[in-house]
Design an enzyme around this catalytic site. Sequence first.
Site, PDB file in Angstrom:
ATOM      1  N   CYS A 132      14.980  63.213  63.253  1.00 14.09           N
ATOM      2  CA  CYS A 132      14.378  64.006  64.305  1.00 14.09           C
ATOM      3  C   CYS A 132      12.929  63.620  64.483  1.00 14.09           C
ATOM      4  CB  CYS A 132      14.485  65.498  63.945  1.00 14.09           C
ATOM      5  SG  CYS A 132      16.179  66.044  63.571  1.00 14.09           S
ATOM      6  N   ARG A 140      15.503  67.323  68.035  1.00 15.99           N
ATOM      7  CA  ARG A 140      16.607  67.138  67.114  1.00 15.99           C
ATOM      8  C   ARG A 140      17.566  66.031  67.523  1.00 15.99           C
ATOM      9  NH1 ARG A 140      21.729  70.928  65.381  1.00 15.99           N
ATOM     10  NH2 ARG A 140      22.054  69.951  63.347  1.00 15.99           N
ATOM     11  N   LEU A 141      17.872  65.176  66.549  1.00 16.89           N
ATOM     12  CA  LEU A 141      19.019  64.284  66.617  1.00 16.89           C
ATOM     13  C   LEU A 141      20.027  64.848  65.630  1.00 16.89           C
ATOM     14  CD1 LEU A 141      20.419  61.662  67.556  1.00 16.89           C
ATOM     15  CD2 LEU A 141      19.308  60.498  65.639  1.00 16.89           C
ATOM     16  N   ALA A 142      21.085  65.454  66.118  1.00 13.40           N
ATOM     17  CA  ALA A 142      22.032  66.165  65.270  1.00 13.40           C
ATOM     18  C   ALA A 142      22.930  65.186  64.528  1.00 13.40           C
ATOM     19  CB  ALA A 142      22.871  67.136  66.104  1.00 13.40           C
ATOM     20  N   VAL A 143      22.895  65.235  63.197  1.00 12.58           N
ATOM     21  CA  VAL A 143      23.700  64.344  62.359  1.00 12.58           C
ATOM     22  C   VAL A 143      24.535  65.149  61.359  1.00 12.58           C
ATOM     23  CG1 VAL A 143      23.584  62.529  60.593  1.00 12.58           C
ATOM     24  CG2 VAL A 143      22.125  62.391  62.618  1.00 12.58           C
ATOM     25  N   GLY A 153      14.713  63.697  58.990  1.00 13.17           N
ATOM     26  CA  GLY A 153      15.290  62.831  57.968  1.00 13.17           C
ATOM     27  C   GLY A 153      16.554  63.394  57.365  1.00 13.17           C
ATOM     28  N   GLU A 154      16.858  62.903  56.177  1.00 11.19           N
ATOM     29  CA  GLU A 154      18.062  63.328  55.472  1.00 11.19           C
ATOM     30  C   GLU A 154      17.767  63.479  53.989  1.00 11.19           C
ATOM     31  OE1 GLU A 154      20.690  63.994  57.175  1.00 11.19           O
ATOM     32  OE2 GLU A 154      20.310  62.927  59.056  1.00 11.19           O
ATOM     33  N   ASP A 198      21.323  70.165  55.843  1.00 12.73           N
ATOM     34  CA  ASP A 198      20.387  69.875  54.763  1.00 12.73           C
ATOM     35  C   ASP A 198      19.030  70.515  55.043  1.00 12.73           C
ATOM     36  OD1 ASP A 198      20.047  68.060  56.907  1.00 12.73           O
ATOM     37  OD2 ASP A 198      19.094  66.578  55.603  1.00 12.73           O
ATOM     38  N   SER A 229      21.528  49.971  56.941  1.00  5.92           N
ATOM     39  CA  SER A 229      20.865  48.679  57.030  1.00  5.92           C
ATOM     40  C   SER A 229      20.553  48.135  55.639  1.00  5.92           C
ATOM     41  CB  SER A 229      19.559  48.826  57.827  1.00  5.92           C
ATOM     42  OG  SER A 229      18.733  47.704  57.675  1.00  5.92           O
TER      43      SER A 229
END
Length: 613
Positions: free
Chosen positions: A2, A50-53, A78-79, A102, A377
């Site tokens: 995000c 937000r980028l929902a993951v 982040g994660e 998370d 990556s």
Amino acid sequence: MCGITGWVSYGTDVRARPGVVEDMTEQLRDRGPDAGATWTDAHAALGHRRLAVIDVAGGAQPMVETTADGDVALTYSGEAYNFAALRSELAGRGHRFTTRSDTEVVLRGYLEWGAAVVDRLVGMYAFAVWDARDDTLLLVRDRLGVKPLYYYPTADGIVFGSEPKAILAHPDTVAAVGLDGMREIYSGIKRPGVAVFEGMRELRPGHTLRLDRSGRREHEYWALQAHRHDLDGPATVARTTELLEEIVDEQLVSDVPLCTLLSGGLDSSAITGIAAERGRAHGGTVRSFSVDFQGHTENFRADRHNTSADAPFVADAAAHMRTEHRDVVLDPSALSDPAVRRAAVEARDMPVGFGDMDMSLYLLFSSIRERSTVALSGEGADELFGGYWWFHDDAVTAAPAFPWLTATMGQARQERPYGPPDLVAALDIPGFAEQTFHDAVAAAPVHEDDSEVDRRWRQQLHLHMTYNMPSLLDRKDRMSMAVGLEVRVPFCDHRLAQLAYDIPRALHTADGREKSVLRAAVGRYLPASILARTKSPYPRSQNQGYVIKVQDQVREALDTGDARLGELIHRGWASSVATRPAEEVDPGSRMAIERLLDFQIWLEQHDPELRLA
């Protein structure tokens, strides 16, 4: 993944200026295309894109816990890969969860342990917690600096954000660049904690910043340490395999489509191989993507260190691992499109690009984003395991300079001929680079039992992990988040970094090649062609048509561009390169004239005040 931003002002009721944090948040829309929101208290405002993951339906931010003594609010990017284990621990301590995210684990971890929650997190993250119980702000950045976080102190507080553009949207900040910032741009040396814009700082990897009414204090909660390595060769390989598999397993958790980046080299193939095996075990197939250029393989021209095109090795790896593979093939017109360059410079906020390698990465990520939201990556393996050729060239590593610059520019003073003479003299890049190098070497921890060889080896690893790798991670983060793609980097796990840092050089080169430990650790996942392949760098277009288009654009910029270009680039030198036959433009000169185009876009986008006198 995000975008986060915020503003703390102890002398102002920020609720009276709601548009400020909204404008800052809007600057990060590309980082978080799925949702956006703000939250305000009397002296703090937080923004989030937000980028929902994880937990797509839940996990909205800023996330707030209301207590009897005041709100505790979190904006998080982040994660945290170990969030499931932390969630179980916190539940055992009486915490009740309303989402599967998370984000909530991090918030409740802060409520349980305060700032010490950082010692328990494993992952890539940057976040801010406003604690209204005592009017304090906590900024946190992950241990290796995978996720960016900048801040700008003000007279009565602070402004912060994932990217400088969010900070510069605040009316109390100024987009100004002086000689020190220009040294960052010209030298290619990214110093920890330094931002290009005056008054702005980057929170260093492995650090927190605490702000209260008495001021701000940075604290280092993690750094590489020098330990004696007591494992023999087979045990070292086994431990590396075990840890890397554990890390990839953690990073495969996603509620949205996931893929891998596959270049046909050892590093990306290792990650893809482990992920593919895990996918098959669960009845699925891993997607993989690579980048290539039209006619690149057929017309490939080898040089000393770039001995093979990627495509044949990508095909071998994809077939061996049975991935659902797609080659993203770029043509010169797409690569040289001014709109693509503009997007790349806007994503980076600064003209510190890698020429066509920025554009190709942006286009690759744009294509991937049409099919996946998360990608794994192989970035970071060369820095951890000594993969670059210059690690093994005593002349380069003995030189009193950053080895990657010596490798590409030689051992002379490394002047920048494309700079205007007055600016070149004021910057004194050779002197700056030499002093920065000595400071960086002095910061590398060594063990009292290290031999001279191992002491120098550790110093080289430390240089790469703290100065070179952050530049590459920043580039990957900016290009990926500009299209709303989350890129995870399993090699940039602090546990693996510490293990690699402690392995002596003799084991790192046990088979007479680079990355001996890693090669042995992942060998069972890879085809023979990948195991035998010599290290090859990220590909650059060798198409002369691309060079010609760049030259055309440079001549146009010199004729009609911003007058301030003359303060930043030597017009005569740039004109001479732009009028040469394309085949006579060497890679260094080509990248330098591309810098002129980046400067032109940067001046238009940010209109910075240049303080170069």
